[in-house]
Design a protein around this motif. Structure first.
Motif, short mmCIF file in Angstrom:
data_model
loop_
_atom_site.label_atom_id
_atom_site.label_comp_id
_atom_site.label_asym_id
_atom_site.label_seq_id
_atom_site.Cartn_x
_atom_site.Cartn_y
_atom_site.Cartn_z
N ASP A 177 0.87 -1.16 0.00
CA ASP A 177 0.00 0.00 0.00
C ASP A 177 0.91 1.21 0.00
N LEU A 178 1.07 1.79 -1.16
CA LEU A 178 2.02 2.88 -1.30
C LEU A 178 1.27 4.19 -1.45
N ALA A 179 1.66 5.17 -0.66
CA ALA A 179 0.99 6.46 -0.74
C ALA A 179 2.02 7.52 -1.08
N ILE A 180 1.80 8.21 -2.18
CA ILE A 180 2.74 9.24 -2.61
C ILE A 180 2.10 10.59 -2.43
N GLY A 181 2.76 11.45 -1.70
CA GLY A 181 2.19 12.78 -1.49
C GLY A 181 1.64 12.89 -0.09
N GLU A 182 1.53 14.11 0.36
CA GLU A 182 1.15 14.33 1.75
C GLU A 182 -0.23 13.82 2.11
N THR A 183 -1.18 14.11 1.26
CA THR A 183 -2.57 13.79 1.56
C THR A 183 -2.73 12.35 1.87
N SER A 184 -2.08 11.53 1.03
CA SER A 184 -2.32 10.11 1.11
C SER A 184 -1.92 9.57 2.47
N GLU A 185 -1.00 10.25 3.14
CA GLU A 185 -0.61 9.75 4.45
C GLU A 185 -1.80 9.79 5.38
N ILE A 186 -2.54 10.87 5.27
CA ILE A 186 -3.72 10.97 6.12
C ILE A 186 -4.72 9.87 5.73
N GLU A 187 -4.88 9.68 4.44
CA GLU A 187 -5.84 8.68 3.99
C GLU A 187 -5.52 7.31 4.52
N SER A 188 -4.23 6.93 4.44
CA SER A 188 -3.93 5.56 4.80
C SER A 188 -3.93 5.36 6.31
N LYS A 189 -3.82 6.44 7.06
CA LYS A 189 -3.80 6.25 8.51
C LYS A 189 -5.18 6.40 9.13
N ASP A 190 -5.82 7.53 8.85
CA ASP A 190 -7.04 7.83 9.62
C ASP A 190 -8.26 7.93 8.73
N LYS A 191 -8.69 6.82 8.18
CA LYS A 191 -9.85 6.89 7.30
C LYS A 191 -11.10 7.30 8.08
N ASP A 192 -11.13 6.94 9.34
CA ASP A 192 -12.33 7.28 10.12
C ASP A 192 -12.43 8.78 10.34
N LYS A 193 -11.29 9.41 10.52
CA LYS A 193 -11.32 10.83 10.87
C LYS A 193 -11.74 11.70 9.69
N LEU A 194 -11.80 11.13 8.50
CA LEU A 194 -12.14 11.93 7.33
C LEU A 194 -13.52 12.55 7.45
N ALA A 195 -14.36 11.98 8.26
CA ALA A 195 -15.71 12.49 8.38
C ALA A 195 -15.71 13.88 9.00
N ASP A 196 -14.72 14.19 9.74
CA ASP A 196 -14.67 15.49 10.38
C ASP A 196 -14.33 16.55 9.32
N ILE A 197 -15.11 17.60 9.31
CA ILE A 197 -14.97 18.59 8.24
C ILE A 197 -13.62 19.29 8.30
N VAL A 198 -13.19 19.59 9.48
CA VAL A 198 -11.89 20.26 9.61
C VAL A 198 -10.80 19.40 9.00
N GLN A 199 -10.88 18.10 9.28
CA GLN A 199 -9.88 17.18 8.74
C GLN A 199 -9.94 17.15 7.23
N ARG A 200 -11.16 17.23 6.73
CA ARG A 200 -11.30 17.17 5.28
C ARG A 200 -10.73 18.39 4.61
N VAL A 201 -10.91 19.54 5.24
CA VAL A 201 -10.33 20.75 4.65
C VAL A 201 -8.81 20.65 4.66
N LYS A 202 -8.29 20.09 5.74
CA LYS A 202 -6.82 19.91 5.80
C LYS A 202 -6.37 18.99 4.69
N ASP A 203 -7.16 17.96 4.44
CA ASP A 203 -6.83 17.02 3.38
C ASP A 203 -6.81 17.71 2.03
N LEU A 204 -7.80 18.58 1.78
CA LEU A 204 -7.83 19.32 0.53
C LEU A 204 -6.61 20.22 0.41
#
Lengths: 208, 214
Positions: A117-144
């Motif tokens: 499971d290879l993640a390239i780029g900053e965003t993907s680190e968040i994706e591969s670690k905290d999929k549950d936290k994505l529901a939080d809007i603040v987290q999503r804006v950070k992801d964007l």
């Protein structure tokens, strides 16, 4: 790692040849990988975890004389991280071996099943670690935001590549001019040689 | 009374769409001539969407053969000599899916294939963690975030496309450069050879017994 086994991409390697991937990475890109390796067990005719299995991960910068930036040897499952120091092509290789004997005696081309499971780029680190936290809007804006930074980095990289491309085009242009002039000169010399030679010949033959 | 519940349901649905775990792996692999390489992924749930993207970055005429096989050796996608492809298909059966590339058409050109395989697995509905926020408050924010995310994906995809095109242009210019050199050398040699040939044939016409007859 349980989730990884169901969701990741996997492929087969043998104990001798490494499996390599080439990634063009802009400067400062973070690459995070999680892997799980299983060995083929002939007795149960399936793949299972072998604690003796060791996976070595190497990253070379092919644009810098294959300078090795990462050389990590770990157990059959684990995680690795590295940041690209310079923009360019990096070669990631995965090697499988036995921890104790340091070698390998199996030549089965499908001997080891590696799930990656290879993640390239900053965003993907968040994706591969905290999929549950994505529901939080603040987290999503950070992801964007992180994705935007990735896009920005890629743009900078594209500019560098384009400069290289322009240099290459200019050098080709210069080459066309140079070789055309050389050919013209050669043509002129040949013509002069032909005429002078034939003239001398005809004079000798007393025809002129 | 109906509207808020419908709105709430839409929010839930869009949330679940947004938070469904997508396992995507993007890699670039170098295919040696006459090499066949496969990558595998498992789809757990029937009906999960699988997205498969590939683009040949460099090598030969920038094309590759590909084959996507599902469980029970069922061929899902099959193409030969394609430059790039972007497919989304629904996994009708759960099991192992294999994505194979083959470089059989090249005798000495090695191809760099950039591919991305994404399997969208079971959608998990997630409620926002903050209690006390009404669905209406969230809806416009959600929608904008969703739109932004979609547009960023489009930009990323465009950038990938430009990278592929740029690689091709680079390769064309390099080939032009080497071609100029090779053809110039060949032309020069031919020119010199032809001029010598012409001179000696003319000499031959006027030599010896034929002198005076031409």
């Amino acid at each position: 790692s349980y989730a990884l086994q169901s969701f990741g991409l996997y492929f087969y390697i043998d104990g001798v040849t490494p499996k390599c991937f080439f990634e063009e990475l802009p400067k400062d890109t973070l690459v995070v990988g999680q892997y799980t390796a299983e060995e083929y067990n002939p007795s149960i005719q399936a793949y299972n975890n072998n604690p003796q299995l060791a996976i070595q991960i190497t990253v070379d910068e092919t644009f810098e004389n294959d300078h090795r930036v990462v050389n990590q040897k770990g157990s059959s499952s684990g995680r690795f991280t590295f940041t690209a120091g310079d923009s360019g092509e990096h070669r990631l290789c995965f090697w499988a071996s036995h921890a104790s004997s340091g070698g390998w005696f199996s030549n089965n081309p499908e001997g080891v099943k590696l799930t990656l499971d290879l993640a390239i780029g900053e965003t993907s680190e968040i994706e591969s670690k905290d999929k549950d936290k994505l529901a939080d809007i603040v987290q999503r804006v950070k992801d964007l935001n992180s994705r935007l930074q990735d896009i920005r980095r890629e743009q900078v990289f594209q500019r560098e590549r384009e400069a290289e491309f322009r240099d290459q085009s200019e050098s080709t242009n210069t080459r066309v001019v140079r070789w055309t002039l050389i050919q013209l000169a050669l043509l002129g010399v040949t013509c002069a040689w032909q005429l002078s030679h034939l003239r001398a010949f005809f004079i000798k033959q007393k025809l002129t | 009374m109906r509207l808020p519940t419908i709105l709430g349901a839409t929010i839930l649905a869009s949330l679940s769409l947004f938070t469904s775990p997508v396992a995507a792996t993007a890699l670039t692999y170098k295919l040696a001539p006459n090499e066949r390489q496969c990558f595998y992924s498992t789809a757990d749930k029937k009906g999960s969407k699988v997205a498969f993207y590939f683009a040949v970055q460099s090598g030969g005429s920038f094309d590759v053969d590909y084959k996507v096989t599902g469980p029970n050796d069922k061929i899902i996608l099959d193409g030969s000599k394609e430059r790039q492809g972007d497919f989304v298909f629904t996994a009708n059966e759960p099991g192992e899916y294999s994505f194979c590339f083959s470089n059989d058409m090249s005798t000495f050109a090695e191809k760099m294939v950039d591919f991305e395989i994404a399997v969208e697995n079971e959608a998990r509905a997630e409620l926002p963690s903050k209690q006390g926020t009404s669905p209406e408050h969230l809806s416009s924010l959600e929608e904008s975030l969703f739109k932004l995310s979609g547009q960023l994906s489009t930009i990323s995809r465009n950038q990938k496309y430009f990278r592929t095109r740029e690689n091709r242009n680079f390769s064309t210019v390099r080939s032009t450069e080497s071609r100029i050199f090779n053809f110039s050398v060949i032309e020069s040699l031919m020119m010199v050879t032809m001029s010598c040939l012409q001179v000696f044939i003319v000499r031959f016409f006027f030599q010896g017994a034929r002198k005076g007859y031409v």
